[in-house]
Write a protein that holds these residues in place. Structure first.
Motif, PDB file in Angstrom:
ATOM      1  N   MET A   1       0.860  -1.159   0.000  1.00  8.53           N
ATOM      2  CA  MET A   1       0.000   0.000   0.000  1.00  8.53           C
ATOM      3  C   MET A   1       0.908   1.223   0.000  1.00  8.53           C
ATOM      4  O   MET A   1       1.858   1.309   0.762  1.00  8.53           O
ATOM      5  N   ASP A   2       0.591   2.168  -0.882  1.00 10.78           N
ATOM      6  CA  ASP A   2       1.427   3.364  -0.962  1.00 10.78           C
ATOM      7  C   ASP A   2       1.038   4.366   0.131  1.00 10.78           C
ATOM      8  O   ASP A   2       0.075   4.181   0.859  1.00 10.78           O
ATOM      9  N   ALA A   3       1.803   5.445   0.233  1.00  3.54           N
ATOM     10  CA  ALA A   3       1.605   6.433   1.305  1.00  3.54           C
ATOM     11  C   ALA A   3       0.241   7.118   1.199  1.00  3.54           C
ATOM     12  O   ALA A   3      -0.403   7.388   2.218  1.00  3.54           O
ATOM     13  N   GLN A   4      -0.210   7.393  -0.021  1.00  4.98           N
ATOM     14  CA  GLN A   4      -1.511   8.051  -0.211  1.00  4.98           C
ATOM     15  C   GLN A   4      -2.651   7.152   0.280  1.00  4.98           C
ATOM     16  O   GLN A   4      -3.545   7.601   0.991  1.00  4.98           O
ATOM     17  N   ALA A   5      -2.601   5.886  -0.078  1.00  5.78           N
ATOM     18  CA  ALA A   5      -3.643   4.953   0.357  1.00  5.78           C
ATOM     19  C   ALA A   5      -3.632   4.810   1.877  1.00  5.78           C
ATOM     20  O   ALA A   5      -4.686   4.770   2.519  1.00  5.78           O
ATOM     21  N   GLN A   6      -2.436   4.759   2.469  1.00  6.44           N
ATOM     22  CA  GLN A   6      -2.349   4.636   3.920  1.00  6.44           C
ATOM     23  C   GLN A   6      -2.889   5.878   4.612  1.00  6.44           C
ATOM     24  O   GLN A   6      -3.591   5.792   5.611  1.00  6.44           O
ATOM     25  N   ALA A   7      -2.577   7.052   4.069  1.00  5.64           N
ATOM     26  CA  ALA A   7      -3.074   8.305   4.651  1.00  5.64           C
ATOM     27  C   ALA A   7      -4.599   8.355   4.582  1.00  5.64           C
ATOM     28  O   ALA A   7      -5.261   8.781   5.545  1.00  5.64           O
ATOM     29  N   THR A   8      -5.162   7.918   3.466  1.00  2.16           N
ATOM     30  CA  THR A   8      -6.622   7.884   3.327  1.00  2.16           C
ATOM     31  C   THR A   8      -7.238   6.935   4.337  1.00  2.16           C
ATOM     32  O   THR A   8      -8.232   7.256   4.998  1.00  2.16           O
ATOM     33  N   ARG A   9      -6.653   5.760   4.489  1.00  3.90           N
ATOM     34  CA  ARG A   9      -7.159   4.795   5.470  1.00  3.90           C
ATOM     35  C   ARG A   9      -7.062   5.348   6.889  1.00  3.90           C
ATOM     36  O   ARG A   9      -7.964   5.170   7.694  1.00  3.90           O
ATOM     37  N   ASP A  10      -5.958   6.016   7.189  1.00  2.00           N
ATOM     38  CA  ASP A  10      -5.792   6.603   8.521  1.00  2.00           C
ATOM     39  C   ASP A  10      -6.879   7.642   8.797  1.00  2.00           C
ATOM     40  O   ASP A  10      -7.488   7.652   9.873  1.00  2.00           O
ATOM     41  N   ARG A  11      -7.116   8.542   7.829  1.00  3.06           N
ATOM     42  CA  ARG A  11      -8.139   9.582   8.017  1.00  3.06           C
ATOM     43  C   ARG A  11      -9.534   8.979   8.159  1.00  3.06           C
ATOM     44  O   ARG A  11     -10.309   9.394   9.021  1.00  3.06           O
ATOM     45  N   LEU A  12      -9.868   8.005   7.317  1.00  5.26           N
ATOM     46  CA  LEU A  12     -11.184   7.365   7.420  1.00  5.26           C
ATOM     47  C   LEU A  12     -11.353   6.650   8.757  1.00  5.26           C
ATOM     48  O   LEU A  12     -12.416   6.712   9.378  1.00  5.26           O
TER      49      LEU A  12
END
Length: 160
Positions: A1-12
């Motif tokens: 998982m790239d950084a953008q996907a991880q950041a999105t998951r963290d925010r959600l």
């Protein structure tokens, strides 16, 4: 998982957790207990979502490949031992025996959970007499030598 996907998951995950904490639960002891249990379950699911599927991560795939390579190494060494010294073929199960009497293809062994389990059981079964060098001992010694040599290479060139 790239950084953008991880950041999105963290925010959600954070947003959903905050919203759940703000929703009042039902009145009464039973309702409160059920509501808290439900929130706990949702939070556990959020943790899995935020962290991602460990087996699908790059690190998880690498770990699985390391195990596969180690198992393949054991099977290749055993195949060489069986081919070059008939004593090592003693007790070789028919499922692991090739048409020529040696060990079947090592890749076939590790690609089949049933053959891999039978191979592991056979290897352990050869380790019965401590006074002789068993197939199990020979394979284990070869693995140790390989890893020691690889460790020396890493000491010179650094870890990959």
């Amino acid at each position: 998982m790239d950084a953008q996907a991880q950041a999105t998951r963290d925010r959600l995950g954070t947003a959903t957790g905050l919203v759940l904490d703000q929703v009042p639960g039902p009145d009464g002891l039973v309702g409160t207990v059920l509501w808290e249990a439900g929130k706990f379950g949702v939070n556990q699911g959020l943790d899995v979502f935020v962290d991602g599927d460990v087996d699908a991560t790059h690190a998880g795939r690498l770990e699985a490949q390391v195990v596969r390579v180690a198992r393949l190494q054991d099977a290749v060494v055993a195949q060489l031992l069986v081919a070059n010294d008939p004593r090592h073929a003693a007790g070789l199960p028919s499922a692991l025996r090739s048409p020529t009497g040696g060990l079947v293809d090592p890749v076939r062994i590790i690609d089949s959970p049933a053959l891999d389990a039978e191979f592991a059981a056979w290897m352990v079964s050869t380790n019965v007499d401590a006074s002789v060098q068993s197939t199990y001992d020979s394979v284990t010694d070869a693995a140790g030598e390989f890893h020691a040599g690889f460790g020396r290479v890493q000491a010179v060139f650094g870890r990959a």
